[in-house]
Motif scaffolding. Structure first.
Motif, mmCIF file in Angstrom:
data_model
loop_
_atom_site.group_PDB
_atom_site.id
_atom_site.type_symbol
_atom_site.label_atom_id
_atom_site.label_comp_id
_atom_site.label_asym_id
_atom_site.label_seq_id
_atom_site.Cartn_x
_atom_site.Cartn_y
_atom_site.Cartn_z
ATOM 1 N N PRO A 164 0.868 -1.205 0.155
ATOM 2 C CA PRO A 164 0.000 -0.048 0.074
ATOM 3 C C PRO A 164 0.714 1.222 0.040
ATOM 4 O O PRO A 164 2.031 1.147 0.282
ATOM 5 N N LEU A 165 0.138 2.302 -0.452
ATOM 6 C CA LEU A 165 1.050 3.566 -0.373
ATOM 7 C C LEU A 165 0.007 4.647 0.172
ATOM 8 O O LEU A 165 -1.054 4.557 0.379
ATOM 9 N N MET A 166 0.572 5.918 0.584
ATOM 10 C CA MET A 166 -0.317 6.941 1.158
ATOM 11 C C MET A 166 -0.670 7.774 -0.173
ATOM 12 O O MET A 166 0.243 8.204 -0.925
ATOM 13 N N LEU A 187 -4.828 5.850 2.962
ATOM 14 C CA LEU A 187 -3.942 4.719 2.498
ATOM 15 C C LEU A 187 -4.702 3.740 1.314
ATOM 16 O O LEU A 187 -5.843 3.436 1.259
ATOM 17 N N ALA A 188 -3.882 3.528 0.199
ATOM 18 C CA ALA A 188 -4.491 3.024 -1.034
ATOM 19 C C ALA A 188 -3.752 1.770 -1.143
ATOM 20 O O ALA A 188 -2.508 1.527 -1.252
ATOM 21 N N ILE A 207 0.021 14.172 -3.251
ATOM 22 C CA ILE A 207 1.107 13.498 -2.917
ATOM 23 C C ILE A 207 1.091 12.035 -2.951
ATOM 24 O O ILE A 207 0.232 11.569 -2.233
ATOM 25 N N ILE A 208 1.827 11.305 -3.359
ATOM 26 C CA ILE A 208 1.881 9.992 -3.255
ATOM 27 C C ILE A 208 3.164 9.653 -2.445
ATOM 28 O O ILE A 208 4.198 10.134 -2.817
ATOM 29 N N GLN A 209 3.012 9.035 -1.185
ATOM 30 C CA GLN A 209 4.128 8.719 -0.484
ATOM 31 C C GLN A 209 4.085 7.288 0.067
ATOM 32 O O GLN A 209 3.095 6.498 0.347
ATOM 33 N N GLU A 210 5.323 6.712 0.250
ATOM 34 C CA GLU A 210 5.769 5.435 0.673
ATOM 35 C C GLU A 210 5.043 5.257 2.012
ATOM 36 O O GLU A 210 5.071 6.405 2.789
ATOM 37 N N PHE A 211 4.496 4.239 2.174
ATOM 38 C CA PHE A 211 3.738 3.866 3.472
ATOM 39 C C PHE A 211 4.856 3.126 4.348
ATOM 40 O O PHE A 211 5.554 2.382 4.022
ATOM 41 N N ILE A 212 4.871 3.856 5.526
ATOM 42 C CA ILE A 212 6.145 3.284 6.346
ATOM 43 C C ILE A 212 5.506 2.313 7.510
ATOM 44 O O ILE A 212 4.493 3.257 8.278
#
Lengths: 82, 348
Positions: B163-165, B175-176, B198-203
């Motif tokens: 998933p990513l943000m 969260l997608a 903004i697409i962001q890596e999900f930590i």
């Protein structure tokens, strides 16, 4: 094995980790073991004391003891350099 | 010692389930031992609960949205100032900060003090600028990419694992788990907050937050870290607890001293399972949970006023650990005449 210095254990068995903000509840036996770990007792000393105090053989105690300390480690309540 | 009488105007009276910081900031100011503040509320909407909380806000004026133009908003502030003088102005929304930062000199000339970040500071901590920010200040940040077209979504798998943000430039984060979900969130966010999205890596890890105040010279005036204990469907903290974590305070100092941050800020940080700290967002204002810091011994709203007025201030160095806040909802009974007054006259 050493419990992190800032971990607080209340008389009611409420354990608070101020670094993570997590809290847990432990029973009387857990409290006794936590207290001994805080006093830096060795696993052997803890085992001897608990087997004297409770009706449990050493092998069974060890199994429960390592389960318990494994959980403390998983919840990061043990000093990191251990 | 008698308290100094001042007049403080602020926004963010929307004490809803997605609360603005106005009411908690006012509560801090009301508890000040040094200021006897008259509180002027500035409301964008006529159902912001703070407007009707007469023990919290002394007088409320409606103001136009910054989207109607900076001049329109600032002229309204100056008009209010003329009949109800303002000593200190505290904007509490990300989306309005640009207008107030731009008008800082105009406000200063009119004797309205603010304590805001510079435009450069504001710009460089934008979500879309996070990778550059991480590199410049040597802090870990998740990989992010701003997108401005929906046809970029299908190619995201080249740069990201799901998933990513999916985040709005000012607010909202979802969260997608697949491209379809990204598209849905992209449409919703871009319609509400504009572009880029903004697409962001999900930590994966535990989210912690720090409320802090920088003096503009690289010093941290105060900082309190908190972990959310209860999170609403919108991702807002409904309960939280202060933490004892020196690493979080060191990271805050590093960011404030590096940026020479001026004003209030909220750091959103994820502590990964490997115990690394990732800065996921830097909000350029005091957060809605600031009253926890007040309760833990750091009255940051009061400190912000002192800084705005150019007063000497000894930085806070401690706070109580294990202090908790728990939000609650409360029904205010008011009368349609109050609503009518605000709606027709623009003030209450």
């Amino acid at each position: 094995m050493q419990i992190k210095k800032n971990i607080a254990v209340s008389e009611t068995g409420f354990v608070f980790d101020p670094t993570s903000g997590e809290s847990y509840s432990i029973n009387k036996v857990g409290q006794e073991i936590m207290a001994m770990l805080k006093d830096e007792k060795t696993p052997q000393e803890i085992r001897t004391r608990m087997c004297e105090q409770y009706d449990i053989d050493q092998a069974s105690f060890e199994k429960y003891y390592y389960d318990f300390t494994g959980m403390l480690r998983q919840f990061q309540l043990i000093e990191e350099d251990e | 010692m008698s308290k100094k009488k001042i007049s403080v105007a602020l926004t963010g009276l929307n004490n809803t389930d997605n609360p603005g910081p106005g009411v908690p900031v006012i509560r801090g100011i009301r508890e000040s031992k040094e200021f006897d503040a008259r509180i002027i509320g500035l409301a964008y909407e006529n159902l912001e609960p703070g407007i009707y909380m007469h023990n919290v806000v002394d007088k409320t004026y409606q103001v136009p949205y910054p989207s109607e133009g900076t001049d329109v908003l600032i002229n309204r502030i100056l008009e209010i100032h003329e009949k109800d003088p303002i000593d200190v102005l505290i904007p509490n929304f990300d989306a309005e900060l640009y207008a107030f930062m731009k008008a800082e000199e105009t406000l200063k000339k009119a004797n309205i003090s603010t304590f805001l970040p510079t435009l450069e500071q504001f710009e460089e901590r934008h979500k879309s600028e996070l990778p550059k920010f991480g590199e410049k200040y040597d802090v870990k940040v998740p990989f992010s990419k701003p997108i401005t077209r929906s046809d970029e979504i299908d190619n995201l798998k080249e740069d990201f694992d799901y998933p990513l943000m999916v985040k709005g430039k000012f607010y909202d984060a979802y969260l997608a788990y697949n491209a379809d979900q990204v598209k849905m969130h992209y449409n919703k966010i871009s319609a509400k907050w504009g572009l880029p999205v903004i697409i962001q890596e999900f930590i994966k890890g535990t989210e912690v937050n720090v409320v802090a105040l920088g003096d503009g010279h690289g010093n941290t005036v105060g900082a309190v870290p908190m972990r959310k204990q209860y999170i609403t469907e919108q991702g807002k903290a409904w309960a939280g607890i202060t933490l004892d974590d020196k690493r979080l305070l060191d990271l805050t100092d590093k960011i404030i001293s590096g940026m020479k941050w001026r004003g209030g800020m909220e750091l959103e940080i994820v502590k990964s399972f490997e115990n690394d700290l990732y800065v996921i967002e830097i909000n350029p204002r005091i957060p809605a949970w600031v009253y926890l810091a007040v309760g833990a011994g750091q009255n940051l709203p009061e400190a912000l006023i002192k800084l705005a007025l150019g007063q000497e201030f000894d930085p806070y160095t401690k706070y109580e650990i294990g202090k908790m806040f728990i939000r609650y909802s409360y029904d205010i009974i008011t009368d349609v005449r109050e609503f009518e007054k605000l709606s027709t006259l623009g003030e209450l």
